[in-house]
Design a protein around this motif. Structure first.
Motif, short mmCIF file in Angstrom:
data_model
loop_
_atom_site.label_atom_id
_atom_site.label_comp_id
_atom_site.label_asym_id
_atom_site.label_seq_id
_atom_site.Cartn_x
_atom_site.Cartn_y
_atom_site.Cartn_z
N GLU A 65 57.12 -62.25 3.63
CA GLU A 65 57.58 -60.85 3.64
C GLU A 65 57.89 -60.35 2.24
N ARG A 66 58.37 -61.23 1.38
CA ARG A 66 58.70 -60.84 0.00
C ARG A 66 57.47 -60.72 -0.89
N VAL A 67 56.37 -61.36 -0.51
CA VAL A 67 55.16 -61.32 -1.36
C VAL A 67 54.01 -60.56 -0.71
N ARG A 68 54.19 -60.05 0.46
CA ARG A 68 53.08 -59.43 1.20
C ARG A 68 52.41 -58.29 0.45
N ASP A 69 53.16 -57.55 -0.36
CA ASP A 69 52.56 -56.44 -1.11
C ASP A 69 51.61 -56.93 -2.20
N ALA A 70 51.69 -58.20 -2.57
CA ALA A 70 50.79 -58.76 -3.58
C ALA A 70 49.44 -59.16 -2.99
N ILE A 71 49.34 -59.18 -1.66
CA ILE A 71 48.07 -59.54 -1.01
C ILE A 71 47.10 -58.38 -1.19
N PRO A 72 45.91 -58.65 -1.71
CA PRO A 72 44.94 -57.57 -1.94
C PRO A 72 44.61 -56.80 -0.65
N GLU A 73 44.42 -55.53 -0.83
CA GLU A 73 44.10 -54.65 0.31
C GLU A 73 42.85 -55.12 1.06
N TRP A 74 41.84 -55.57 0.32
CA TRP A 74 40.61 -55.99 1.00
C TRP A 74 40.84 -57.20 1.89
N GLU A 75 41.82 -58.05 1.57
CA GLU A 75 42.15 -59.18 2.43
C GLU A 75 42.70 -58.68 3.77
N ARG A 76 43.45 -57.60 3.71
CA ARG A 76 44.02 -57.01 4.93
C ARG A 76 42.92 -56.42 5.81
N HIS A 77 41.92 -55.81 5.16
CA HIS A 77 40.83 -55.18 5.91
C HIS A 77 39.83 -56.21 6.43
N LYS A 78 39.73 -57.34 5.73
CA LYS A 78 38.79 -58.38 6.15
C LYS A 78 39.15 -58.94 7.52
N ASN A 79 40.44 -59.12 7.76
CA ASN A 79 40.94 -59.65 9.03
C ASN A 79 42.13 -58.80 9.49
N PRO A 80 41.88 -57.57 9.93
CA PRO A 80 42.99 -56.64 10.18
C PRO A 80 43.98 -57.10 11.26
N THR A 81 43.55 -57.91 12.20
CA THR A 81 44.47 -58.33 13.25
C THR A 81 45.13 -59.68 12.97
N THR A 82 44.58 -60.43 12.02
CA THR A 82 45.12 -61.78 11.78
C THR A 82 45.56 -62.03 10.34
N TRP A 83 45.44 -61.04 9.45
CA TRP A 83 45.71 -61.31 8.05
C TRP A 83 47.14 -61.78 7.80
N THR A 84 48.10 -61.26 8.56
CA THR A 84 49.48 -61.70 8.34
C THR A 84 49.66 -63.16 8.74
N ASP A 85 49.02 -63.58 9.82
CA ASP A 85 49.09 -64.99 10.22
C ASP A 85 48.42 -65.89 9.18
N VAL A 86 47.25 -65.47 8.71
CA VAL A 86 46.51 -66.24 7.71
C VAL A 86 47.33 -66.39 6.44
N TRP A 87 47.92 -65.30 5.98
CA TRP A 87 48.66 -65.35 4.72
C TRP A 87 50.04 -65.97 4.87
N THR A 88 50.64 -65.89 6.04
CA THR A 88 51.91 -66.61 6.25
C THR A 88 51.64 -68.11 6.18
N GLU A 89 50.53 -68.55 6.78
CA GLU A 89 50.16 -69.96 6.69
C GLU A 89 49.86 -70.36 5.25
N THR A 90 49.14 -69.50 4.52
CA THR A 90 48.82 -69.78 3.12
C THR A 90 50.09 -69.92 2.29
N VAL A 91 51.03 -69.00 2.48
CA VAL A 91 52.30 -69.07 1.74
C VAL A 91 53.03 -70.36 2.12
N GLY A 92 53.00 -70.73 3.39
CA GLY A 92 53.61 -72.00 3.82
C GLY A 92 53.00 -73.19 3.11
#
Length: 165
Positions: free
Chosen positions: A113-140
């Motif tokens: 939640e503290r770094v989500r704004d650093a995730i590139p916009e195109w990453e959000r559009h690439k997987n619009p329904t799962t990008w938060t899960d993917v990036w939460t796992e990546t941050v983990g």
């Protein structure tokens, strides 16, 4: 080159050297390099091996040229890995900053939640329904690597910055 997705941190940093040694010195195809990584480590899927191959490239331990991937003659000692991880993995500095900017341990979800704004916009559009899960796992995964590399500590159910990071 910074890699975006990192494999789960191994139990021992010696695994990095094992995976690196699986990649040949003479360039070979991605498929052949992944097969070698699978044969010489305890990884079980080609996707895991491909992630490791890309990750090793981000760390500067593997190169990709016109003839394929090849191992770099470099010992992945802990000091080298700390620097290479910070330089070669996207978002690590933001994660470290998030840990430094709090007085309490952060979970992977709270760190995301503290770094989500650093995730590139195109990453959000690439997987619009799962990008938060993917990036939460990546941050983990990044947090676990930071612990393994001595740049963060695990405290209860969260993470804090190590004193010397």
């Amino acid at each position: 080159m910074k890699v975006k997705h990192v494999p789960a941190a191994p139990d021992d940093l010696a695994f990095v050297a094992d995976a690196q040694r699986a990649v040949p010195l003479v360039p070979d195809s991605q498929d052949d390099c992944c097969a070698r990584i699978l044969e010489r480590t305890d990884l079980v899927s080609r996707d895991e091996a491909a992630t490791w191959l890309t990750f090793l490239r981000g760390l500067g331990l593997v190169e990709r040229g016109p003839s394929g991937y090849s191992r770099v003659r470099r010992d992945p000692d802990p000091e080298f890995l700390r620097e290479a991880f910070r330089d070669g993995v996207f978002g690590v500095d933001a994660v470290l900053d998030a840990l430094r900017d709090t007085d309490e341990p952060l979970s992977a979800e709270a760190t995301f939640e503290r770094v989500r704004d650093a995730i590139p916009e195109w990453e959000r559009h690439k997987n619009p329904t799962t990008w938060t899960d993917v990036w939460t796992e990546t941050v983990g995964h990044e947090l676990d690597w930071l612990v393994r590399l001595g740049l963060a500590d695990r405290v209860d159910d969260g993470y804090v910055s190590a004193a010397d990071s």
